[in-house]
Scaffold this motif. Structure first.
Motif, PDB file in Angstrom:
ATOM      1  N   GLY A 184       0.809  -1.209   0.000  1.00  0.00           N
ATOM      2  CA  GLY A 184       0.000   0.000   0.000  1.00  0.00           C
ATOM      3  C   GLY A 184       0.841   1.257   0.000  1.00  0.00           C
ATOM      4  O   GLY A 184       0.533   2.230   0.688  1.00  0.00           O
ATOM      5  N   TYR A 185       1.873   1.284  -0.819  1.00  0.00           N
ATOM      6  CA  TYR A 185       2.904   2.327  -0.749  1.00  0.00           C
ATOM      7  C   TYR A 185       2.429   3.689  -1.251  1.00  0.00           C
ATOM      8  O   TYR A 185       2.696   4.712  -0.631  1.00  0.00           O
ATOM      9  CB  TYR A 185       4.117   1.855  -1.548  1.00  0.00           C
ATOM     10  CG  TYR A 185       5.305   2.780  -1.505  1.00  0.00           C
ATOM     11  CD1 TYR A 185       6.018   2.976  -0.331  1.00  0.00           C
ATOM     12  CD2 TYR A 185       5.738   3.436  -2.661  1.00  0.00           C
ATOM     13  CE1 TYR A 185       7.122   3.806  -0.294  1.00  0.00           C
ATOM     14  CE2 TYR A 185       6.847   4.255  -2.637  1.00  0.00           C
ATOM     15  CZ  TYR A 185       7.533   4.445  -1.451  1.00  0.00           C
ATOM     16  OH  TYR A 185       8.634   5.265  -1.428  1.00  0.00           O
ATOM     17  N   ARG A 187      -0.917   5.910  -3.485  1.00  0.00           N
ATOM     18  CA  ARG A 187      -2.271   5.912  -4.036  1.00  0.00           C
ATOM     19  C   ARG A 187      -2.177   6.238  -5.522  1.00  0.00           C
ATOM     20  O   ARG A 187      -1.939   7.390  -5.905  1.00  0.00           O
ATOM     21  CB  ARG A 187      -3.148   6.927  -3.305  1.00  0.00           C
ATOM     22  CG  ARG A 187      -4.623   6.834  -3.670  1.00  0.00           C
ATOM     23  CD  ARG A 187      -5.449   7.746  -2.781  1.00  0.00           C
ATOM     24  NE  ARG A 187      -6.841   7.766  -3.146  1.00  0.00           N
ATOM     25  CZ  ARG A 187      -7.751   6.890  -2.740  1.00  0.00           C
ATOM     26  NH1 ARG A 187      -7.370   5.906  -1.930  1.00  0.00           N
ATOM     27  NH2 ARG A 187      -9.004   6.956  -3.121  1.00  0.00           N
ATOM     28  N   TRP A 192      -4.846   2.472  -3.339  1.00  0.00           N
ATOM     29  CA  TRP A 192      -3.566   2.226  -2.683  1.00  0.00           C
ATOM     30  C   TRP A 192      -2.954   0.966  -3.266  1.00  0.00           C
ATOM     31  O   TRP A 192      -3.566  -0.097  -3.261  1.00  0.00           O
ATOM     32  CB  TRP A 192      -3.751   2.079  -1.174  1.00  0.00           C
ATOM     33  CG  TRP A 192      -4.120   3.366  -0.514  1.00  0.00           C
ATOM     34  CD1 TRP A 192      -5.330   3.771  -0.075  1.00  0.00           C
ATOM     35  CD2 TRP A 192      -3.210   4.444  -0.226  1.00  0.00           C
ATOM     36  NE1 TRP A 192      -5.269   5.030   0.473  1.00  0.00           N
ATOM     37  CE2 TRP A 192      -3.975   5.479   0.391  1.00  0.00           C
ATOM     38  CE3 TRP A 192      -1.847   4.656  -0.430  1.00  0.00           C
ATOM     39  CZ2 TRP A 192      -3.409   6.679   0.794  1.00  0.00           C
ATOM     40  CZ3 TRP A 192      -1.283   5.856  -0.028  1.00  0.00           C
ATOM     41  CH2 TRP A 192      -2.062   6.843   0.580  1.00  0.00           C
ATOM     42  N   ARG A 193      -1.730   1.092  -3.774  1.00  0.00           N
ATOM     43  CA  ARG A 193      -1.095  -0.011  -4.493  1.00  0.00           C
ATOM     44  C   ARG A 193       0.242  -0.404  -3.877  1.00  0.00           C
ATOM     45  O   ARG A 193       1.035   0.441  -3.461  1.00  0.00           O
ATOM     46  CB  ARG A 193      -0.854   0.394  -5.956  1.00  0.00           C
ATOM     47  CG  ARG A 193      -2.113   0.762  -6.741  1.00  0.00           C
ATOM     48  CD  ARG A 193      -2.996  -0.454  -6.982  1.00  0.00           C
ATOM     49  NE  ARG A 193      -2.251  -1.541  -7.597  1.00  0.00           N
ATOM     50  CZ  ARG A 193      -2.003  -1.626  -8.904  1.00  0.00           C
ATOM     51  NH1 ARG A 193      -2.462  -0.697  -9.734  1.00  0.00           N
ATOM     52  NH2 ARG A 193      -1.320  -2.654  -9.388  1.00  0.00           N
TER      53      ARG A 193
END
Length: 207
Positions: A184-185, A187, A192-193
């Motif tokens: 979740g590094y 957005r 969040w990816r």
């Protein structure tokens, strides 16, 4: 990509500065490209390149503001850039082709950390018509000595979406080492990816 010409490494660190001409920004020279800080005169090329590459860039970037490509928004962007450069928070650059001054994309050294860390984060993009042609690789290779020799940093970090193989290839070609997954590094495009984290240290081999 072709091997650098003789003496190319010296040209990487050629900086144009003039105290009497504040509108002249530092220039970093690379193999077939050069980088300099964004200026108001770049707006037309920048807006056209971004608009023409919107579908291409959207999957890899934060969501664009509705007025992102307007001139007032670009002016605000420049003011933010100037403040960040002055405060040593970030160092944004546009990438131009050396032979004809065409704008190709951009690179930013952001999140500069001093003290015991001495690091920053690298981000980059290219217009769709210029992607996959070695320009970003040349630009990143030119910025590595800038980060380590001019900014005196110890660590340069970058992060890519796992499926963005083209971006990951740039970092591998430039000598970055894959370090792992950051959950979740960022957005990206509204979600969040996870990202794959890469880094290169001042004493690492250069490519």
């Amino acid at each position: 990509m072709a091997a650098p010409r003789a003496g190319e490494a010296l040209r990487f660190m050629a900086f144009l500065r003039s105290m009497s001409k504040p509108d002249v920004s530092p220039v970093v020279l690379g193999h077939g490209v050069y980088l300099r800080n964004p200026q108001l005169c770049d707006f037309t090329q920048w807006a056209a390149l971004r608009e023409g590459s919107r579908k291409f860039l959207t999957p890899w970037e934060p969501t664009w503001a509705p007025d992102d490509l307007t001139k007032p928004s670009f002016r605000r962007r420049l003011r933010r850039y100037q403040r960040e450069i002055r405060e040593d928070q970030a160092h944004p650059f546009f990438i131009f082709r050396e032979e004809d001054d065409v704008l190709l994309g951009g690179c930013t050294l952001s999140g500069v950390q001093r003290g015991v860390q001495q690091s920053c984060t690298l981000g980059y993009w290219a217009g769709e018509a210029h992607a996959g042609r070695g320009y970003v690789t040349a630009a990143v290779r030119a910025l590595i000595p800038f980060a380590f020799e001019e900014l005196k940093l110890h660590r340069l970090q970058a992060a890519c979406l796992p499926e963005n193989e083209r971006s990951r290839a740039v970092l591998r070609k430039c000598g970055f080492t894959e370090e792992g997954i950051a959950r979740g590094y960022l957005r990206i495009n509204g979600a969040w990816r996870d990202h794959v984290v890469y880094a290169i240290l001042r004493d690492d081999p250069r490519r």
